[in-house]
Design a protein around this motif. Sequence first.
Motif, short mmCIF file in Angstrom:
data_model
loop_
_atom_site.label_atom_id
_atom_site.label_comp_id
_atom_site.label_asym_id
_atom_site.label_seq_id
_atom_site.Cartn_x
_atom_site.Cartn_y
_atom_site.Cartn_z
N ASN A 93 0.71 -1.13 0.08
CA ASN A 93 0.03 -0.03 0.04
C ASN A 93 0.90 1.46 0.14
O ASN A 93 1.56 1.50 1.07
CB ASN A 93 -0.85 -0.04 1.22
CG ASN A 93 -1.81 1.24 1.23
OD1 ASN A 93 -1.71 2.29 1.08
ND2 ASN A 93 -3.29 0.94 1.37
N LEU A 94 0.84 2.02 -1.16
CA LEU A 94 1.88 2.89 -1.14
C LEU A 94 1.51 4.20 -0.35
O LEU A 94 2.57 4.87 0.19
CB LEU A 94 1.67 3.55 -2.75
CG LEU A 94 2.23 2.36 -3.79
CD1 LEU A 94 2.11 3.32 -5.32
CD2 LEU A 94 3.46 1.96 -3.60
N THR A 95 0.20 4.42 -0.27
CA THR A 95 0.09 5.66 0.67
C THR A 95 0.73 5.27 2.41
O THR A 95 1.08 6.14 2.84
CB THR A 95 -1.41 5.74 0.74
OG1 THR A 95 -2.21 6.10 -0.50
CG2 THR A 95 -1.89 6.98 1.84
N GLU A 96 0.28 3.97 2.74
CA GLU A 96 0.93 3.85 3.97
C GLU A 96 2.34 3.49 4.12
O GLU A 96 3.04 4.08 5.01
CB GLU A 96 0.37 2.35 4.50
CG GLU A 96 -1.18 2.31 4.70
CD GLU A 96 -1.72 1.08 5.27
OE1 GLU A 96 -1.01 0.27 5.66
OE2 GLU A 96 -2.92 0.68 5.55
N MET A 97 2.99 3.30 2.83
CA MET A 97 4.49 3.14 2.82
C MET A 97 5.16 4.52 2.86
O MET A 97 6.04 4.71 3.70
CB MET A 97 4.75 2.48 1.44
CG MET A 97 4.68 1.05 1.43
SD MET A 97 5.13 0.22 -0.03
CE MET A 97 6.79 0.96 -0.18
N ALA A 98 4.48 5.61 2.21
CA ALA A 98 4.92 6.76 2.31
C ALA A 98 4.77 7.37 3.72
O ALA A 98 5.74 8.20 4.07
CB ALA A 98 4.10 7.97 1.22
N LEU A 157 4.76 5.73 6.51
CA LEU A 157 5.74 5.04 7.49
C LEU A 157 7.17 5.73 7.30
O LEU A 157 8.09 5.77 8.32
CB LEU A 157 5.75 3.47 7.14
CG LEU A 157 4.65 2.68 7.64
CD1 LEU A 157 4.72 1.21 7.41
CD2 LEU A 157 4.56 2.89 9.27
N LEU A 158 7.46 5.77 5.93
CA LEU A 158 8.81 6.45 5.46
C LEU A 158 8.99 7.79 6.00
O LEU A 158 10.11 8.46 5.84
CB LEU A 158 9.06 6.03 4.34
CG LEU A 158 9.20 4.39 3.91
CD1 LEU A 158 9.39 4.13 2.58
CD2 LEU A 158 10.32 4.02 4.79
N GLY A 159 7.63 8.59 6.02
CA GLY A 159 7.95 9.93 6.22
C GLY A 159 8.16 10.79 5.00
O GLY A 159 8.70 11.99 5.13
N ILE A 160 7.81 10.39 3.81
CA ILE A 160 7.87 10.92 2.60
C ILE A 160 6.90 10.93 1.81
O ILE A 160 5.82 10.27 2.10
CB ILE A 160 9.11 10.19 1.77
CG1 ILE A 160 8.48 8.69 1.56
CG2 ILE A 160 10.49 10.17 2.32
CD1 ILE A 160 9.68 8.00 0.67
N SER A 161 6.59 11.88 0.62
CA SER A 161 5.56 11.95 -0.15
C SER A 161 5.47 10.75 -0.93
O SER A 161 6.58 10.04 -1.26
CB SER A 161 5.61 13.12 -0.78
OG SER A 161 6.64 13.09 -1.83
N ARG A 162 4.22 10.52 -1.51
CA ARG A 162 4.03 9.44 -2.51
C ARG A 162 4.95 9.60 -3.85
O ARG A 162 5.38 8.68 -4.34
CB ARG A 162 2.67 9.33 -2.67
CG ARG A 162 1.59 8.92 -1.89
CD ARG A 162 0.20 8.93 -2.37
NE ARG A 162 0.03 8.11 -3.66
CZ ARG A 162 -0.28 6.92 -3.85
NH1 ARG A 162 -0.63 5.90 -2.79
NH2 ARG A 162 -0.58 6.36 -5.13
#
Length: 665
Positions: free
Chosen positions: A632-637, A639-644
């Motif tokens: 899930n790209l939204t959740e990944m961004a 968690l990583l503290g970066i934009s999509r």
Amino acid sequence: MQPTSYPLDLQILTARWRTFIETRAQPDAVDPVVVSSWRRCAPLLNPFAQPQLARLNEQALRRLLISQFDLLAIARPVMEDIFQVIEGDRSLMVLLDNTGCVLLTLGDAHMEEEATRLGLTPGTYWDEGRVGTNAFALALAERMPAQVVGAEHFLACFHHLVDAAAPIFQPSGRPIGVLGILGLGSMSHSHSTGIVVAGARALENQLAADVMHLDANTHLTLLNATMESIADGVLAWDRDGIVTQMNRQAAELLTLNPRLVVGHPLQRYVQAPADLREAMELGKPLRDVEAHLLVNGRPVYCMLNLKPIRIGDAPPIGFLATLQPIQQIHQIFYRLSGAQAAMTFDDLKGKSADIQRVRNQARGAARGRGNVLLQGESGVGKHVVARAIHNASSRANGPFIAVNCRAFPRDLFLSEFLGYESGAFSGARVEGRPSKFELAFGGTLFLDEVETIPLEFHSVLGRVIETGEVMRLGGTRVIPVNVRVISSTDTDLDSLVAEGAFQANLVYRLSSIVIDMPSLRQRREDLPELIDTILGRMHASQPANAATVTPEALHLMKKYPWPGNIRELESALERASSLVASGQPIDVAHLPESVRRGAVIVPTREKAEPVLNMDEWNREALIRAGWATHGNLTEMAHLLGISRTTLWRKMRFFNLTAHHFQPDG
């Protein structure tokens, strides 16, 4: 040689002498010893002529009198005493040496004039060959007392005389002279021989006493020289407590003047502890006892041995004690046990700017007196720097005591550091235990991992360091200590102080000089020299078999961060050397896996993990976030503290898509 009866008939003696001179026949009632002397004199001398006396010149006589000074010094008082007894007999006391040469005459003035007329003066020889039969010569020849009266003299010119003499013997039995009396024959009496015998015995007794006195002085000198040559202090006293001997070492240790102490009661100057007094009362020896003496009210600590002096099984007639400074015992122990490692600044290998800085700071610390704090990661060689500072300092001859502060349980910390007296607590050693500061007296105390010292003990240690005095647990005496403290830590002590986990006062007392030790990764250019040094030390017994390192292995070792620093490097090289055949170099395959993979131990992980570069770290972060969110790209961004957009760009860079993280992908 003693006339058969008194009073003497001098005319009968003269008749018998004349008979012998005319016929050479054995006269009746004449001492056989005298007759034997006549027979020896007859072929040599004219009985009616004057003697041909031999006399020393003034210079030779002076030399003779000087050589016989001891005999003359003893004989003159004896001769004067004898003359006072026989003063009215018109007699002359005569002393001759063992060659028959007259040394001294003393007596009646009229008799001395007669003796001078006859030639009986100092420097004249009265031997039988020149003077004929006389008591002086017979006493020397026969080695027994003799008396010659009137015509018993072989030469007629001496027939008006009577002389008695006794030989004087040394304690060894060798004759050294003759003591005699010369008088007129008409006044002869039986006690003359007894007088000279008594005088000769008095001289012999005095000579023997002088020899004994000389021997006693020689033995005393030898005893004093022996006591002074002993490294320990030696103190002796008799059963009444009177000091009889004290050598220089004991005087220096006790700071007493032997001239004032010897001959006086020991207790006037030294107050002995209870165990020493008890041993003296019971007459028991003591061996290697740590004694606390009070000398004129001042405490003195020493190692004491006590030996009672006995004759057979009788009670002691005195005591002999040997004393050693307690610090000297500690120094000898650590010198013999190898506590002083021969490490120098040359053992700080490397040419990097960081290690040169450490070397210069350490040399300055060695010249100084302040306490030293060594800061650096574990394994950087802080102990090497500490020993090198000690060995280059003015304390190099003293002990180097290394203590790991982490090794002591909290409840035993004070007893280990401060020591304890006998019976201080249950389970304590009977003889007690000295403090670490006492053991390091005159040297260096190295406190490793100082950050682990329990907080509640900081004030106690700081007080000891500040005052230079320690009091053992269970004790009442204050023991002076002369110690330099070098401490080490791999923790920021200032941070601990800010957190309240370390006392600032203790930091100040430990850190007069601060040396920051660089990690191995901060001086990678020193790695080749360190590797050569370690391998050379490992193969010191077989230099020809010393291992080398291939360029590939060295390249890999330079990339590795070495979190364990030099200690980890030594371990890696030891392991690699064990895998290498004799004469073969260490290659990549021989290195530990952690070094080959660049893996390091992370405190929060169970296993070693490789060291990653930044790209590898970014890719690993994307993969972990993807698996955590199932792509899930939204959740990944999030968690990583970066934009999509940034996430999409990084995934494209690493050729990753969301399908990689689907359960069926």
